[in-house]
Design an enzyme around this catalytic site. Structure first.
Site, PDB file in Angstrom:
ATOM      1  N   GLU A  56     -26.919 -29.074 -56.614  1.00 58.80           N
ATOM      2  CA  GLU A  56     -25.437 -28.962 -55.993  1.00 58.80           C
ATOM      3  C   GLU A  56     -24.702 -27.637 -56.577  1.00 58.80           C
ATOM      4  OE1 GLU A  56     -24.585 -33.248 -56.471  1.00 58.80           O
ATOM      5  OE2 GLU A  56     -26.433 -33.643 -55.232  1.00 58.80           O
ATOM      6  N   GLU A  67     -36.545 -29.020 -51.480  1.00 62.43           N
ATOM      7  CA  GLU A  67     -37.354 -28.950 -50.838  1.00 62.43           C
ATOM      8  C   GLU A  67     -37.068 -27.483 -50.067  1.00 62.43           C
ATOM      9  OE1 GLU A  67     -36.166 -31.187 -50.026  1.00 62.43           O
ATOM     10  OE2 GLU A  67     -37.112 -33.341 -48.988  1.00 62.43           O
ATOM     11  N   CYS A 100     -35.179 -33.673 -45.864  1.00 63.66           N
ATOM     12  CA  CYS A 100     -33.636 -33.878 -44.231  1.00 63.66           C
ATOM     13  C   CYS A 100     -34.336 -32.770 -43.153  1.00 63.66           C
ATOM     14  CB  CYS A 100     -32.776 -33.735 -45.029  1.00 63.66           C
ATOM     15  SG  CYS A 100     -32.867 -31.639 -44.844  1.00 63.66           S
ATOM     16  N   CYS A 103     -34.570 -29.082 -44.242  1.00 55.80           N
ATOM     17  CA  CYS A 103     -35.680 -28.910 -44.948  1.00 55.80           C
ATOM     18  C   CYS A 103     -36.558 -28.807 -44.161  1.00 55.80           C
ATOM     19  CB  CYS A 103     -35.495 -29.452 -46.154  1.00 55.80           C
ATOM     20  SG  CYS A 103     -34.528 -29.526 -47.086  1.00 55.80           S
TER      21      CYS A 103
HETATM   22  N1  THU Z   1     -32.253 -33.815 -51.064  1.00 52.99           N
HETATM   23  C1  THU Z   1     -32.653 -32.975 -51.092  1.00 52.99           C
HETATM   24  O1  THU Z   1     -32.792 -32.577 -52.228  1.00 52.99           O
HETATM   25  N2  THU Z   1     -33.895 -33.091 -50.466  1.00 52.99           N
HETATM   26  C2  THU Z   1     -33.443 -34.392 -49.517  1.00 52.99           C
HETATM   27  O2  THU Z   1     -34.923 -33.626 -48.800  1.00 52.99           O
HETATM   28  C3  THU Z   1     -32.277 -34.697 -49.334  1.00 52.99           C
HETATM   29  C4  THU Z   1     -31.357 -34.694 -49.505  1.00 52.99           C
HETATM   30  C5  THU Z   1     -30.366 -33.813 -51.988  1.00 52.99           C
HETATM   31  C6  THU Z   1     -29.119 -33.009 -51.527  1.00 52.99           C
HETATM   32  C7  THU Z   1     -27.955 -32.940 -52.326  1.00 52.99           C
HETATM   33  O3  THU Z   1     -28.185 -32.550 -53.775  1.00 52.99           O
HETATM   34  C8  THU Z   1     -28.819 -34.658 -52.707  1.00 52.99           C
HETATM   35  O4  THU Z   1     -29.951 -35.360 -52.374  1.00 52.99           O
HETATM   36  C9  THU Z   1     -28.007 -36.127 -51.836  1.00 52.99           C
HETATM   37  O5  THU Z   1     -27.788 -36.237 -50.859  1.00 52.99           O
END
Ligand code: THU
Length: 143
Positions: A56, A67, A100, A103
């Site tokens: 983040e 991903e 998401c 990704c």
């Molecule tokens: N996140 C992922 O790493 N992969 C996903 O497919 C969805 C969201 C992470 C991004 C962020 O750091 C946290 O999850 C909350 O959205």
């Protein structure tokens, strides 16, 4: 597909191993803003596994999902010819976390359409073919 990975429908060993790697790398998550710790593991055609976690950023929008972190690592380490034959996603928060939309689009460049994608869903671990997760992926075919 649609394998729930529960007692009646166990995941196969290779997918269990991939999921275990996704869970393990989620421990490395840098997620001070959401507290959502995600891990992803990619199985390549060569049999190798490459993992990634979410990283983040204080500006939020620059956050990199697990991903995409795994994918960028795989290409960086092994080159642009990689093909992904299976994907596993896990989180340490006990929540559902299918990959998401961003990704899915990024993975589409390298994932075989029939590759199983294993992820935590509301009803437990779920497996879907990549093509089911991203039908009609954008492709650029110039005429
Ligand atoms: N996140 C992922 O790493 N992969 C996903 O497919 C969805 C969201 C992470 C991004 C962020 O750091 C946290 O999850 C909350 O959205």
């Amino acid at each position: 597909m649609g394998n729930l990975g529960n007692k009646t429908n166990p995941l196969d060993r290779a997918l269990e191993e991939l999921l275990a790697r996704a869970r393990r790398v989620a421990l490395q998550s840098y997620s001070p803003y959401s507290g959502f710790r995600v891990g992803a593991a990619l199985r390549l055609e060569s049999g190798e596994i490459v993992t990634g976690t979410n990283v983040e950023n204080v500006s939020y929008g620059l956050t990199i999902c697990a991903e995409r972190a795994a994918l960028v690592r795989a290409v960086s380490e092994l080159g642009p010819a990689i093909r992904i034959t299976a994907v596993a996603v896990a989180n340490l928060n006990g929540a559902a976390s299918p990959p998401c939309g961003a990704c899915r689009q990024v993975l589409a460049e390298f994932v075989q359409p029939e590759a199983p994608v294993v992820f935590p869903a509301a009803d437990g671990v779920r497996t879907m073919a990549f093509r089911e997760l991203l039908p009609l992926a954008f492709e650029m075919k110039l005429k």
